[in-house]
Scaffold this motif. Sequence first.
Motif, PDB file in Angstrom:
ATOM      1  N   GLY A 218       0.787  -1.224   0.000  1.00 25.83           N
ATOM      2  CA  GLY A 218       0.000   0.000   0.000  1.00 25.83           C
ATOM      3  C   GLY A 218       0.819   1.273   0.000  1.00 25.83           C
ATOM      4  O   GLY A 218       0.261   2.358   0.168  1.00 25.83           O
ATOM      5  N   ILE A 219       2.128   1.169  -0.203  1.00 27.11           N
ATOM      6  CA  ILE A 219       2.983   2.368  -0.184  1.00 27.11           C
ATOM      7  C   ILE A 219       3.342   2.721  -1.628  1.00 27.11           C
ATOM      8  O   ILE A 219       3.995   1.933  -2.310  1.00 27.11           O
ATOM      9  CB  ILE A 219       4.261   2.102   0.646  1.00 27.11           C
ATOM     10  CG1 ILE A 219       3.884   1.743   2.084  1.00 27.11           C
ATOM     11  CG2 ILE A 219       5.195   3.313   0.591  1.00 27.11           C
ATOM     12  CD1 ILE A 219       5.029   1.222   2.923  1.00 27.11           C
ATOM     13  N   ALA A 220       2.903   3.880  -2.089  1.00 29.10           N
ATOM     14  CA  ALA A 220       3.180   4.230  -3.484  1.00 29.10           C
ATOM     15  C   ALA A 220       3.470   5.712  -3.666  1.00 29.10           C
ATOM     16  O   ALA A 220       3.480   6.210  -4.785  1.00 29.10           O
ATOM     17  CB  ALA A 220       2.029   3.797  -4.396  1.00 29.10           C
ATOM     18  N   ASP A 221       3.707   6.428  -2.581  1.00 34.70           N
ATOM     19  CA  ASP A 221       4.215   7.795  -2.731  1.00 34.70           C
ATOM     20  C   ASP A 221       4.951   8.192  -1.455  1.00 34.70           C
ATOM     21  O   ASP A 221       5.070   7.396  -0.513  1.00 34.70           O
ATOM     22  CB  ASP A 221       3.110   8.791  -3.125  1.00 34.70           C
ATOM     23  CG  ASP A 221       2.076   9.018  -2.031  1.00 34.70           C
ATOM     24  OD1 ASP A 221       2.328   8.631  -0.871  1.00 34.70           O
ATOM     25  OD2 ASP A 221       1.015   9.600  -2.348  1.00 34.70           O
ATOM     26  N   GLY A 222       5.446   9.441  -1.446  1.00 38.20           N
ATOM     27  CA  GLY A 222       6.291   9.868  -0.339  1.00 38.20           C
ATOM     28  C   GLY A 222       5.557   9.913   0.992  1.00 38.20           C
ATOM     29  O   GLY A 222       6.179   9.765   2.053  1.00 38.20           O
TER      30      GLY A 222
END
Length: 318
Positions: free
Chosen positions: A168-172
Motif C-alpha cells: 500500500g505504499i506508493a508515494d512519499g
Amino acid sequence: MSTLRTLLGIRRPLLGAPMAGVSGGRLAAAVSRAGGLGFIGGGYGDHDWLVEQLELCDGQPFGVGFITWALARRPELLDLALQARPRAVLLSFGELGDLGRRVRDAGVPLIAQVQTVAQAIGAAHAGADIVVAQGGEAGGHGGWRGTMALVPAVVDAVAPLPVVAAGGIADGRGLAAALMLGASGALCGTAFYACHESLAHDEAKRRLVRASGDDTVKGPIFDWLRGIAWPDGPWSLRTLRNDSTERWGGDLDGLHRTLPEQQKVLERARHCADFDIAPVIAGEAADLVRERRSAETVVADFVQQAARCLGQPWPTLL
Ligand SMILES: Cc1cc2nc3c(=O)[nH]c(=O)nc-3n(C[C@H](O)[C@H](O)[C@H](O)COP(=O)(O)O)c2cc1C
C-alpha cells in the motif's frame, strides 16, 4: 547492528519489489540508478528468463527475489542468482531453511518478506539480515494483516534487525509513514508496475493507471486458472477486479468443477491480452499510480515528498 543503508549500499530508502514477470533487469537497474535497490522477480523459476534479465542490469546494483516454495523445487536457480553477485536475495512465502543458509554462506544479505509477526520472529531466528513486513494491501500474494499495525509490531519483535515496510505504499506520504512506524525503508511493487521499464503488458499498465484500490480483490481464482498450486499459508493473490473475479468469486465450486475448460479460456485471454479475463496483479495503492513514468522519476518523487512530510532535506533521508 548494520543499517539498511550499509547492508545494501543504497542512498535512498526504497526497494523495487520482486514481481514475477514484471520486474526484470531493466526495472531493477532503473530503481538502483535512482539510489534505491531494484529486485528482479525470480517468480516461479524460469531459468532462461532469469539469465536474460540478469544480463539487463547494465552494471547497476540489483537484488533477486524468489518465491521460497517455488525455489525449493529449482534450487539451482539460487546458484545462478548468487553467481551474478546480487546486493541481496529476498525470499518470500515459505521457510528460509537451507536456501537462506546458502544465501548467507555466499556472504549476500538475506531478506525475508513476511506476513505475520510469528513469521518475522522465525525469519530472524533463521538468520535473516533484513525483514520486510508485508501488509495485505500489497499487490500480488500477501496476507491479511494491515501494513499500519503489522510494521511497528514486526519492528518491536525483531529489533535491532532493520525492517522494511511493504503493502500500500506508493508515494512519499507512505514512505514517510513507514519511517515513522520504525521501518528503515519501503518495498514497493504497485508503484513501479506502470513504469516504462516494467515488463507488464501495455494494456495492463493502462488499466492500472485508471484503477482505484477499491477495484482490487483477493482470492485463489487466478492461481487455479494459471495452474499454480500455492501451498496452504496465510496468503492469497490481490488483483484488479474483472470479469473472471466477478464470475467466479462467489462460485469457487463451479470454477473447480470446470477448471480445465476455464484454464483454456484464461490461456487464450493471456495470449491476446484480454484483461477482462486475464489478471492485472496490483495492490490497493492503485489510486496513487496515475501515469506511466520512468522508475527514476518515481523514486525521485517518492523521496522528495517523504522529505517534505518529515521536514528533512532530501539528501539526508535515510
Ligand atoms: C505484479 C506483482 C507481482 C508480484 N510478484 C511477486 C513475486 O514474484 N515474489 C514476491 O515475493 N512478491 C511479489 N509481489 C509482492 C511484492 O513483493 C510486494 O510485497 C508488494 O508489491 C508490495 O505491495 P505494493 O504492491 O502495495 O507496493 C508482487 C507484487 C505485484 C504487484
